[in-house]
Write an enzyme that holds these catalytic residues in place. Structure first.
Site, mmCIF file in Angstrom:
data_model
loop_
_atom_site.group_PDB
_atom_site.id
_atom_site.type_symbol
_atom_site.label_atom_id
_atom_site.label_comp_id
_atom_site.label_asym_id
_atom_site.label_seq_id
_atom_site.Cartn_x
_atom_site.Cartn_y
_atom_site.Cartn_z
ATOM 1 N N GLN A 56 42.000 45.434 47.931
ATOM 2 C CA GLN A 56 43.262 44.832 47.517
ATOM 3 C C GLN A 56 44.167 45.849 46.838
ATOM 4 O O GLN A 56 43.825 46.374 45.775
ATOM 5 C CB GLN A 56 42.960 43.673 46.553
ATOM 6 C CG GLN A 56 44.178 42.955 46.014
ATOM 7 C CD GLN A 56 43.797 41.899 44.993
ATOM 8 O OE1 GLN A 56 42.706 41.909 44.448
ATOM 9 N NE2 GLN A 56 44.699 40.973 44.728
ATOM 10 N N GLY A 57 45.320 46.112 47.422
ATOM 11 C CA GLY A 57 46.271 47.050 46.839
ATOM 12 C C GLY A 57 47.414 46.320 46.158
ATOM 13 O O GLY A 57 48.510 46.202 46.716
ATOM 14 N N SER A 115 47.680 45.914 41.979
ATOM 15 C CA SER A 115 48.029 46.469 40.664
ATOM 16 C C SER A 115 48.437 47.935 40.758
ATOM 17 O O SER A 115 47.934 48.692 41.592
ATOM 18 C CB SER A 115 46.842 46.340 39.702
ATOM 19 O OG SER A 115 46.587 44.987 39.408
ATOM 20 N N GLU A 145 42.319 33.069 44.666
ATOM 21 C CA GLU A 145 41.452 33.946 43.883
ATOM 22 C C GLU A 145 41.098 33.300 42.554
ATOM 23 O O GLU A 145 39.947 33.347 42.110
ATOM 24 C CB GLU A 145 42.138 35.289 43.649
ATOM 25 C CG GLU A 145 41.294 36.276 42.833
ATOM 26 C CD GLU A 145 42.052 37.531 42.444
ATOM 27 O OE1 GLU A 145 41.400 38.488 42.018
ATOM 28 O OE2 GLU A 145 43.288 37.546 42.543
ATOM 29 N N SER A 151 46.134 37.866 33.887
ATOM 30 C CA SER A 151 45.524 37.834 32.559
ATOM 31 C C SER A 151 45.607 36.439 31.944
ATOM 32 O O SER A 151 46.366 35.573 32.398
ATOM 33 C CB SER A 151 46.228 38.839 31.636
ATOM 34 O OG SER A 151 47.540 38.391 31.358
ATOM 35 N N GLU A 172 46.982 35.585 29.248
ATOM 36 C CA GLU A 172 48.348 35.330 28.783
ATOM 37 C C GLU A 172 49.231 34.828 29.931
ATOM 38 O O GLU A 172 50.031 33.897 29.759
ATOM 39 C CB GLU A 172 48.939 36.607 28.178
ATOM 40 C CG GLU A 172 48.290 37.044 26.870
ATOM 41 C CD GLU A 172 46.935 37.721 27.060
ATOM 42 O OE1 GLU A 172 46.240 37.929 26.058
ATOM 43 O OE2 GLU A 172 46.579 38.045 28.218
#
Length: 390
Positions: A126-127, A129, A245, A375, A377
C-alpha cells in the site's frame, strides 16, 4: 439484534472450525497464537490454502471468487479464523485493493488483476502514507504527470508494510496539483515495484523487526491503463478502501486469543499465596478487559447486522478506535505477566523464557495500531462528524 445463531449458522461455524484446524498447518497456527513472527512462506501457504477452499476473498463479488453469504456468515468466517489462530488472507490483497478494483476498476482491470490478487499470485503493498502526509493523507505530494500513454511518478511513500515481499503497489498520487481542495486531484495507480525508478529501503522498528519500508519513486513510468477508475477520483477510492481496512482492524477474535494466552501464563506465574491469575487485583483487571471486549463484540455484531451491499459502515471508526485500544491493553497485560523477564530480549543463554522475551517487542509493536488505518484522533473526528453530527 439477534444474538443466538440459527442451527444452520451453527453448522456453518462448526464446518469452518474443522477446516481451519485441519487445513492450515499446526506450526503456522502456533506461531500466530504465541505471537511469533510469520515468514513470507507461512503467509503464502495459509492464504493459498484458504483460496483453494474458497475462503480467501468471500467479501468480494461472487463473480470474482466471493461468497453469497449473509453478513453474519461473513462475521463467523472472520471470527472463527482469528480464534483458530489462522493467518488472515493478506489484507492488502483481500481487504484493500481487491475490493477497490472490483468496485471501481474497468472490466479489463478486473480480469487482469482480480484472479491473481485473490490467489496471492500478486503480493500487493500500500503506497499511501508519506513523510508529511500520514494521518493527514490528503496532504500527499507524490506526483503523477501524464506523458502520452503513461504517467511519470515522482515522490516518496513511508511505512509501507511488507513492501520487501511485494510484487506490485497500489499508490495514491497527485495528478492535479491545482485542484481547489487538497482531497481533489488525487488518483490511484497500480504498478510493479520492480519498475525502473522504484527503490525500497527498510525501516528497522523499535521492536527490532523489519516490517515497514520507505519507497522512493524517481521518474517511474506507469502505463495509463493501470489507473483505477477515473483520474482525480482517488480520494473517493481511498475512503472506500480505508473503511474496509478499519472494520478488519477490530480483531475481536485476535484479542480473545491474546487474552487467553495471558491468562494461561498468569496461571503458571507464582506470587505470594498462589498464582497471579488468582490475585484479586489481577483477576479484576482481566474481567474488566473481558467485559470491554464483549461490549466491542456486540457493537461489531450491530455493525454487521446493519451492513448492506458491501458498503463500509461509518461505525467502522468506532470499531477501529476501540478495537486497537483493546489490542494494546491485551499486549500490556502480557507484558505485566512477564514482568522483569520481558527485558532481556533475544537472549538465549539466560533463564528468561522465550514467551516472556517476546512480550516486550510485541507491546512496542502494538503501539502502531492506534495510528495506522487512520489515527485515534482522526477516528474521533469522523465519529463526531459522521455519526454524532457535531
Amino acid at each position: 439484534m439477534k444474538l443466538a445463531l440459527s442451527p444452520d449458522e451453527v453448522a456453518f461455524r462448526d464446518d469452518l472450525r474443522r477446516l481451519y484446524r485441519s487445513a492450515i498447518p499446526a506450526e503456522i497456527r502456533e506461531k500466530v497464537e504465541f505471537g511469533r513472527e510469520l515468514s513470507r512462506e507461512d503467509i503464502v501457504t495459509s492464504h493459498k490454502t484458504l483460496h483453494e477452499h474458497g475462503l480467501a476473498v468471500p467479501n468480494w463479488p461472487v463473480e470474482w471468487g466471493g461468497k453469497d453469504w449473509t453478513p453474519i456468515q461473513r462475521h463467523i468466517w472472520e471470527d472463527e479464523m482469528q480464534l483458530a489462530c489462522v493467518p488472515e488472507p493478506l489484507t492488502f490483497n483481500a481487504n484493500m485493493i481487491g475490493p477497490v478494483i472490483a468496485q471501481f476498476g474497468s472490466q479489463e482491470l478486473k480480469q487482469r488483476f482480480l484472479p491473481p490478487t485473490a490467489a496471492l499470485d500478486i503480493w500487493w503493498c500500500q503506497g499511501f502514507s508519506e513523510p508529511d502526509a500520514g494521518s493527514d493523507l490528503a496532504a500527499l505530494r507524490t506526483t503523477a504527470v501524464r506523458d502520452g500513454d503513461s504517467y511519470i511518478v515522482n515522490g516518496q511513500k513511508i511505512w509501507t508494510t511488507l513492501a520487501q515481499y511485494a510484487d506490485w503497489i497500489f499508490c495514491l498520487v497527485r495528478t492535479d496539483p491545482n485542484a481547489p481542495k487538497k482531497q481533489a486531484g488525487i488518483s490511484l495507480l497500480l504498478f510493479d515495484v520492480k519498475t525502473p525508478g522504484v527503490t525500497i529501503r527498510p525501516i528497522k522498528l523499535i521492536d527490532g523487526h523489519h516490517e515497514v519500508n520507505e519507497v522512493f519513486f524517481e521518474n517511474v513510468r506507469v502505463p495509463a491503463d493501470q489507473l483505477v477508475g477515473e483520474e482525480n477520483m482517488g480520494w473517493t477510492y481511498a475512503k472506500f478502501l480505508l473503511g474496509n481496512e478499519r472494520t478488519g482492524i477490530t480483531g475481536v477474535g485476535r484479542t480473545k486469543v491474546r487474552l487467553a494466552v495471558a491468562k494461561k501464563y498468569a496461571a503458571q506465574t507464582k506470587v505470594a499465596g498462589g498464582t497471579l491469575l488468582a490475585d484479586p487485583v489481577f483477576a479484576a483487571r482481566v474481567a474488566e478487559l473481558e467485559n470491554e471486549l464483549l461490549a466491542l463484540e456486540l457493537t461489531l455484531l450491530r455493525v454487521v447486522a446493519n451492513s448492506s451491499e458491501g458498503k463500509p459502515n461509518p461505525a467502522s471508526s468506532v470499531l477501529k478506535l476501540r478495537g486497537t485500544e483493546l489490542q494494546q491493553a491485551a499486549t500490556e497485560l502480557l507484558l505485566d505477566v512477564a514482568g522483569p523477564d520481558a527485558l532481556p530480549v533475544g537472549a538465549a543463554d539466560i533463564g528468561s523464557p522465550d514467551w516472556a522475551q517476546r512480550t516486550g517487542p510485541s507491546y512496542l509493536n502494538y503501539r502502531k495500531t492506534t495510528i495506522y488505518g487512520g489515527s485515534s484522533e482522526v477516528q474521533r473526528t469522523i465519529i463526531a462528524s459522521t455519526i454524532l453530527g457535531l
